[in-house]
Motif scaffolding. Structure first.
Motif, mmCIF file in Angstrom:
data_model
loop_
_atom_site.group_PDB
_atom_site.id
_atom_site.type_symbol
_atom_site.label_atom_id
_atom_site.label_comp_id
_atom_site.label_asym_id
_atom_site.label_seq_id
_atom_site.Cartn_x
_atom_site.Cartn_y
_atom_site.Cartn_z
ATOM 1 N N ARG A 108 0.837 -1.189 0.000
ATOM 2 C CA ARG A 108 0.000 0.000 0.000
ATOM 3 C C ARG A 108 0.881 1.251 0.000
ATOM 4 O O ARG A 108 1.759 1.376 0.848
ATOM 5 N N PRO A 109 0.692 2.162 -0.927
ATOM 6 C CA PRO A 109 1.515 3.373 -0.938
ATOM 7 C C PRO A 109 1.270 4.231 0.296
ATOM 8 O O PRO A 109 0.174 4.231 0.864
ATOM 9 N N THR A 110 2.288 4.963 0.692
ATOM 10 C CA THR A 110 2.170 5.890 1.812
ATOM 11 C C THR A 110 1.290 7.076 1.424
ATOM 12 O O THR A 110 0.496 7.574 2.231
ATOM 13 N N SER A 111 1.459 7.537 0.180
ATOM 14 C CA SER A 111 0.644 8.630 -0.331
ATOM 15 C C SER A 111 0.648 8.563 -1.855
ATOM 16 O O SER A 111 1.401 7.810 -2.463
ATOM 17 N N GLY A 112 -0.195 9.383 -2.470
ATOM 18 C CA GLY A 112 -0.318 9.377 -3.922
ATOM 19 C C GLY A 112 -1.411 8.435 -4.398
ATOM 20 O O GLY A 112 -2.088 7.778 -3.583
ATOM 21 N N ARG A 113 -1.590 8.380 -5.718
ATOM 22 C CA ARG A 113 -2.676 7.584 -6.290
ATOM 23 C C ARG A 113 -2.192 6.750 -7.478
ATOM 24 O O ARG A 113 -1.240 7.105 -8.160
ATOM 25 N N VAL A 114 -2.917 5.649 -7.692
ATOM 26 C CA VAL A 114 -2.744 4.825 -8.886
ATOM 27 C C VAL A 114 -4.078 4.813 -9.611
ATOM 28 O O VAL A 114 -5.120 4.486 -9.021
ATOM 29 N N LEU A 115 -4.070 5.182 -10.892
ATOM 30 C CA LEU A 115 -5.293 5.199 -11.697
ATOM 31 C C LEU A 115 -5.124 4.281 -12.903
ATOM 32 O O LEU A 115 -4.088 4.316 -13.571
ATOM 33 N N PHE A 116 -6.135 3.466 -13.145
ATOM 34 C CA PHE A 116 -6.134 2.535 -14.270
ATOM 35 C C PHE A 116 -7.396 2.791 -15.089
ATOM 36 O O PHE A 116 -8.497 2.694 -14.567
ATOM 37 N N LEU A 117 -7.203 3.180 -16.344
ATOM 38 C CA LEU A 117 -8.329 3.585 -17.192
ATOM 39 C C LEU A 117 -9.154 4.671 -16.501
ATOM 40 O O LEU A 117 -10.389 4.631 -16.495
ATOM 41 N N ASP A 118 -8.450 5.605 -15.882
ATOM 42 C CA ASP A 118 -9.036 6.757 -15.181
ATOM 43 C C ASP A 118 -9.811 6.387 -13.915
ATOM 44 O O ASP A 118 -10.505 7.232 -13.347
ATOM 45 N N ARG A 119 -9.696 5.161 -13.476
ATOM 46 C CA ARG A 119 -10.344 4.738 -12.226
ATOM 47 C C ARG A 119 -9.286 4.673 -11.128
ATOM 48 O O ARG A 119 -8.220 4.095 -11.314
ATOM 49 N N ASP A 120 -9.578 5.245 -9.980
ATOM 50 C CA ASP A 120 -8.666 5.212 -8.852
ATOM 51 C C ASP A 120 -8.669 3.805 -8.250
ATOM 52 O O ASP A 120 -9.683 3.339 -7.720
ATOM 53 N N ILE A 121 -7.529 3.112 -8.367
ATOM 54 C CA ILE A 121 -7.442 1.741 -7.853
ATOM 55 C C ILE A 121 -6.499 1.643 -6.652
ATOM 56 O O ILE A 121 -6.125 0.548 -6.241
ATOM 57 N N THR A 122 -6.137 2.781 -6.074
ATOM 58 C CA THR A 122 -5.128 2.825 -5.017
ATOM 59 C C THR A 122 -5.456 1.896 -3.862
ATOM 60 O O THR A 122 -4.550 1.288 -3.267
ATOM 61 N N ASN A 123 -6.727 1.749 -3.533
ATOM 62 C CA ASN A 123 -7.115 0.952 -2.367
ATOM 63 C C ASN A 123 -7.687 -0.415 -2.730
ATOM 64 O O ASN A 123 -8.184 -1.131 -1.848
ATOM 65 N N LEU A 124 -7.603 -0.794 -4.001
ATOM 66 C CA LEU A 124 -8.088 -2.113 -4.402
ATOM 67 C C LEU A 124 -7.067 -3.194 -4.054
ATOM 68 O O LEU A 124 -5.869 -2.934 -3.944
ATOM 69 N N THR A 125 -7.528 -4.427 -3.908
ATOM 70 C CA THR A 125 -6.641 -5.554 -3.619
ATOM 71 C C THR A 125 -5.928 -6.007 -4.896
ATOM 72 O O THR A 125 -6.290 -5.604 -6.007
ATOM 73 N N VAL A 126 -4.911 -6.851 -4.727
ATOM 74 C CA VAL A 126 -4.218 -7.449 -5.872
ATOM 75 C C VAL A 126 -5.221 -8.159 -6.769
ATOM 76 O O VAL A 126 -5.193 -8.031 -8.002
ATOM 77 N N TYR A 127 -6.108 -8.908 -6.138
ATOM 78 C CA TYR A 127 -7.108 -9.687 -6.871
ATOM 79 C C TYR A 127 -8.011 -8.782 -7.696
ATOM 80 O O TYR A 127 -8.297 -9.052 -8.873
ATOM 81 N N GLN A 128 -8.463 -7.701 -7.104
ATOM 82 C CA GLN A 128 -9.358 -6.791 -7.820
ATOM 83 C C GLN A 128 -8.654 -6.113 -8.994
ATOM 84 O O GLN A 128 -9.243 -5.904 -10.044
ATOM 85 N N ARG A 129 -7.394 -5.783 -8.817
ATOM 86 C CA ARG A 129 -6.639 -5.164 -9.910
ATOM 87 C C ARG A 129 -6.424 -6.148 -11.052
ATOM 88 O O ARG A 129 -6.482 -5.769 -12.225
ATOM 89 N N ALA A 130 -6.167 -7.397 -10.713
ATOM 90 C CA ALA A 130 -6.023 -8.414 -11.753
ATOM 91 C C ALA A 130 -7.324 -8.567 -12.538
ATOM 92 O O ALA A 130 -7.311 -8.725 -13.767
ATOM 93 N N GLN A 131 -8.437 -8.495 -11.826
ATOM 94 C CA GLN A 131 -9.739 -8.603 -12.499
ATOM 95 C C GLN A 131 -9.977 -7.455 -13.475
ATOM 96 O O GLN A 131 -10.645 -7.617 -14.490
#
Length: 247
Positions: A54-77
């Motif tokens: 889990r990042p300390t700060s900042g964001r990760v966006l995939f196809l413009d969706r914020d996935i920063t708090n999603l699990t590994v499994y959800q990101r794979a999906q």
């Protein structure tokens, strides 16, 4: 629209800042490589994108969706597949079974509360056969993964990531430990996959990076110090200093 975007992504372990406010975009249909000396924070950056940490700060966006708090499994999906710096396979399963598990999880994300329809089982099998042909392991489908050479195990790990039908394929040092011949085979595979997939690549073999990349980002001490096409990165004084240890 960028396929993947990070905004000021930061990962700290106590007093150590492993990834320091990295903002990066990966465009669809490209091979985007991340290079840097050992300890630059490249794999930690990968792990923050895929959800292993889990990042300390900042964001990760995939196809413009914020996935920063999603699990590994959800990101794979959502379509993020990755290989690892160290080979990560099921050694006692067959080659086919290793890839089948990934393909099955992509199509059927639940924990089997009800049977899978027959047409979906056929779809999984077809995907596995397609992937094994893609990476050149179709003739070893019934071999135990532990029986494969190191080079073929690296190919199998790529196949497992492909079994997820990813929109983004993340490869962490896919040529690590490979012989020159196996490395050439992996370079060929990456070039072929680049025709169909967006690839985010970590690699230490600079000749490979220069050969396959559309864009290169350079990390040093957790920071992004340069970004550009291969010919520009080769000439960049800050990159040269980072690799020669004078920064």
């Amino acid at each position: 629209m960028a396929l993947l975007r990070t905004e000021n992504l930061t990962v700290r372990f106590g007093a150590l800042t492993a990834v320091d406010r990295v903002s990066l975009e990966v465009q669809p249909g490209t091979v985007h490589s991340i290079i840097g000396p050992n300890g630059a924070g490249k794999t930690t950056f990968f792990n923050a994108i895929t959800g292993e940490i889990r990042p300390t700060s900042g964001r990760v966006l995939f196809l413009d969706r914020d996935i920063t708090n999603l699990t590994v499994y959800q990101r794979a999906q959502l379509g993020i597949g990755r290989s690892f710096q160290r080979t990560n396979i099921f050694p006692n399963l067959t080659v086919f079974e290793n890839v089948w598990l990934a393909s099955f999880a992509r199509i059927h994300p639940s924990s089997l509360p009800h049977p899978m329809p027959r047409h979906q089982l056929a779809e999984v099998k077809d995907r596995v056969c397609e992937v094994l042909t893609e990476v050149g392991l179709a003739d070893r489908a019934n071999h135990r993964a532990a029986e494969l050479s190191h080079g073929d195990q690296r190919l199998l790990e790529v196949a497992i990531a492909l079994g997820l039908s990813p929109k983004l394929l993340m490869l962490d040092e896919p040529t690590a430990g490979l012989s020159p011949e196996e490395t050439r085979r992996m370079i060929w595979l990456i070039k072929e996959l680049a025709k169909r997939y967006t690839i985010l690549l970590i690699e230490h073999k600079i000749h490979l990076v220069m050969e396959v990349s559309n864009l290169i980002s350079v990390m040093h001490f957790g920071q992004l110090i340069a970004q550009g096409p291969p010919e520009e990165i080769q000439r960049n004084p800050a990159v040269q200093e980072a690799y020669l240890g004078r920064r």
